[in-house]
Write an enzyme that holds these catalytic residues in place. Structure first.
Site, mmCIF file in Angstrom:
data_model
loop_
_atom_site.group_PDB
_atom_site.id
_atom_site.type_symbol
_atom_site.label_atom_id
_atom_site.label_comp_id
_atom_site.label_asym_id
_atom_site.label_seq_id
_atom_site.Cartn_x
_atom_site.Cartn_y
_atom_site.Cartn_z
ATOM 1 N N HIS A 84 -80.229 -20.804 -10.703
ATOM 2 C CA HIS A 84 -79.112 -19.973 -11.154
ATOM 3 C C HIS A 84 -78.322 -20.753 -12.192
ATOM 4 O O HIS A 84 -78.025 -21.928 -12.001
ATOM 5 C CB HIS A 84 -78.198 -19.620 -9.975
ATOM 6 C CG HIS A 84 -76.982 -18.850 -10.412
ATOM 7 N ND1 HIS A 84 -77.017 -17.503 -10.679
ATOM 8 C CD2 HIS A 84 -75.714 -19.256 -10.671
ATOM 9 C CE1 HIS A 84 -75.817 -17.102 -11.065
ATOM 10 N NE2 HIS A 84 -75.005 -18.147 -11.070
ATOM 11 N N ASP A 163 -70.142 -8.394 -2.290
ATOM 12 C CA ASP A 163 -69.812 -9.132 -3.514
ATOM 13 C C ASP A 163 -69.514 -8.181 -4.653
ATOM 14 O O ASP A 163 -68.569 -8.380 -5.416
ATOM 15 C CB ASP A 163 -70.950 -10.077 -3.909
ATOM 16 C CG ASP A 163 -70.658 -10.691 -5.276
ATOM 17 O OD1 ASP A 163 -69.647 -11.391 -5.382
ATOM 18 O OD2 ASP A 163 -71.404 -10.431 -6.231
ATOM 19 N N ARG A 170 -61.624 -8.508 -7.985
ATOM 20 C CA ARG A 170 -61.192 -9.783 -8.580
ATOM 21 C C ARG A 170 -61.041 -9.649 -10.082
ATOM 22 O O ARG A 170 -60.135 -10.211 -10.694
ATOM 23 C CB ARG A 170 -62.207 -10.888 -8.255
ATOM 24 C CG ARG A 170 -62.209 -11.314 -6.801
ATOM 25 C CD ARG A 170 -63.428 -12.163 -6.483
ATOM 26 N NE ARG A 170 -63.531 -13.326 -7.321
ATOM 27 C CZ ARG A 170 -64.686 -13.923 -7.678
ATOM 28 N NH1 ARG A 170 -65.832 -13.453 -7.233
ATOM 29 N NH2 ARG A 170 -64.685 -14.970 -8.455
ATOM 30 N N SER A 185 -69.515 -15.751 -4.147
ATOM 31 C CA SER A 185 -70.079 -14.658 -4.933
ATOM 32 C C SER A 185 -71.494 -15.008 -5.398
ATOM 33 O O SER A 185 -72.449 -14.241 -5.200
ATOM 34 C CB SER A 185 -69.159 -14.395 -6.135
ATOM 35 O OG SER A 185 -69.768 -13.536 -7.051
ATOM 36 N N LYS A 189 -75.403 -13.687 -3.175
ATOM 37 C CA LYS A 189 -76.489 -12.932 -3.827
ATOM 38 C C LYS A 189 -77.779 -13.736 -3.791
ATOM 39 O O LYS A 189 -78.852 -13.202 -3.529
ATOM 40 C CB LYS A 189 -76.112 -12.630 -5.287
ATOM 41 C CG LYS A 189 -75.041 -11.563 -5.400
ATOM 42 C CD LYS A 189 -74.603 -11.357 -6.832
ATOM 43 C CE LYS A 189 -73.753 -12.496 -7.340
ATOM 44 N NZ LYS A 189 -72.799 -12.202 -8.369
HETATM 45 N N1 URA Z 1 -70.657 -15.231 -11.396
HETATM 46 C C1 URA Z 1 -70.719 -14.563 -10.216
HETATM 47 O O1 URA Z 1 -71.765 -14.054 -9.824
HETATM 48 N N2 URA Z 1 -69.592 -14.478 -9.487
HETATM 49 C C2 URA Z 1 -68.421 -15.030 -9.859
HETATM 50 O O2 URA Z 1 -67.466 -14.930 -9.136
HETATM 51 C C3 URA Z 1 -68.372 -15.710 -11.094
HETATM 52 C C4 URA Z 1 -69.519 -15.807 -11.853
#
Ligand code: URA
Length: 436
Positions: A84, A163, A170, A185, A189
């Protein structure tokens, strides 16, 4: 005795830690609809100011992961490892990395995002390949990870739905920039994808989410500790994002460049980041003992043609034209070209990489709202980058544009993103450090 939601909010507001059960109950209530958005928003703001302990962040991550499906990839042999990136400009690493790592025997399940703001997204780059679909059912994704070795899809409604809803809140309540919320977050995922391990690329610099090495280190350390606390292997690389990665910015241009890496002719910086992350994935997946061995395996996957073959199979399995891996003419081309020239002799001391990303978005290569359409063909190819010496009139970048009306504003934006100096700028390492 169980605390009520207002009592939990008061505890967090006053800087006290919540238990794992309290956090899980709160997230479950949010997903069921018992915790309304205003209470969730108050929670996000309290976390923003008070932070969370590592244990609380692990509990939040796991509760958010479990708000949806956790994909079962136990039918796929071997340790499944994903990568990621926190996002940058010209960051097309996933497109070459996944086939290279899969060609070495480590399955790569990958659920990716779209570009938003100044950064690009893997899904938009993949969709530059004619016919390619990122919207596969979870069951087909799980099959393809086994059959091809990798599959790259977009987030579905089943994966970590908490999320998606929390991020939307947010985004409009000034609570995105909170390390525990970012960590939960990202990891919720990733943990829902069915992985055993995760290699992180935390970008630092003018084109990154984290502008300073200190902030990047804080995020990388939290991500690694929380992923490990959730029972997964994890390491993070902090890598340079004070200039575009590789030469291309823009979806089709970036995908072509990523495929160049598969043929051994990619730009040096892109190839190097891909090898560093890939070697960590191979060590994590148990097919290499050391990073050096991992790098040698990845190089061999390229020279033997196996990495490109995995990419062709992945593209074909996801409905795309597999010739795209070898033939750039398969991609849509922008009809208008222009060149940005160096205004004087000197060195390129800096490129405001955020501004380059915004210039791309303005052309249509990215989006400012989630529903905006994308123009896959437009973008820039940098002939020179930070640290290079230029003579007045040298071509610094070629611009790929939709129409003549874009020429003057795009040249102006890109020109203003460059800083020239009369001496060579200090060297900045491409790979800053590895955490974990
Ligand atoms: N990327 C994400 O997936 N979540 C966040 O909160 C910030 C960047």
């Amino acid at each position: 005795m169980q605390r009520s939601v207002p009592e939990l909010l008061a505890a967090k507001r006053d800087g006290h830690a919540l238990t794992a059960d309290e956090i899980r109950g709160f997230i479950e209530g949010f997903v069921r609809g018992d915790v309304p958005d205003y209470q969730m928003t108050a929670f996000a703001m309290a976390v923003f100011f008070r932070g969370m302990t590592r244990d609380e962040t692990v509990a939040l991550t796991l509760a958010m992961r479990d708000s949806g499906v956790v994909v079962d990839l136990s039918h796929v042999k071997g340790l499944k490892v994903d990568k990621h990136s926190t996002g940058g400009v010209g960051d097309k690493v996933s497109l070459c990395l996944a086939p290279m790592v899969a060609a070495c025997g480590v399955p790569v399940p990958m659920v990716s995002g779209r570009g938003l703001g100044h950064t690009g997204g893997t899904l938009d780059k993949l969709e530059a390949i004619p016919g390619f679909s990122v919207n596969l059912p979870i069951a087909r994704y799980a099959e393809l990870v086994g059959e091809v070795g990798t599959c790259m899809i977009g987030q579905t409604r089943e994966l970590a739905p908490a999320d998606k809803r929390l991020y939307a809140l947010r985004d409009v309540t000034a609570t995105v920039e909170s390390v525990p919320l970012i960590v939960a977050s990202i990891l919720s995922k990733k943990l829902a994808e069915g992985i055993d391990g995760l290699v992180l690329d935390v970008k630092v610099g003018s084109g990154a989410f984290m502008k300073t090495p200190e902030r990047a280190r804080e995020l990388a350390t939290a991500l690694v500790e929380v992923a490990r606390g959730a029972g997964k292997q994890c390491v993070a690389w902090i890598t340079r994002m004070d200039r575009p990665l590789g030469r291309a910015v823009g979806n089709a241009l970036e995908t072509i460049e990523a495929f160049d890496v598969l043929h051994g002719r990619g730009p040096a910086d892109l190839t190097e980041v891909t090898l560093a992350l890939g070697a960590s994935m191979l060590v994590m997946g148990g097919v290499a003992k050391t990073d050096d061995e991992g790098r040698a395996l990845l190089r061999e996957a390229v020279t033997s043609g196996r990495a490109a073959e995995v990419a062709r199979r992945m593209v074909a399995a996801q409905g795309g034209d597999p010739r795209a891996v070898d033939d750039p003419s398969v991609f849509a081309q922008a009809p208008v070209k222009a060149v940005l020239r160096a205004p004087a002799d000197g060195w390129i001391a800096a490129i405001d990489t955020h501004a380059v990303g915004v210039a791309g978005v303005t052309l249509g290569a990215g989006r400012t709202r989630a529903e905006d359409p994308i123009d896959h063909a437009v973008g820039f190819v940098f002939e020179r980058n930070v640290g290079d010496r230029v003579a007045k009139g040298d071509v610094v970048a070629t611009l790929h544009l939709r129409d003549e009306s874009q020429v003057a504003p795009a040249l102006d934006r890109l020109g203003r993103a460059l800083t020239l100096s009369q001496s060579a700028p200090a060297e900045v390492p491409l790979l800053h450090e590895r955490i974990g």
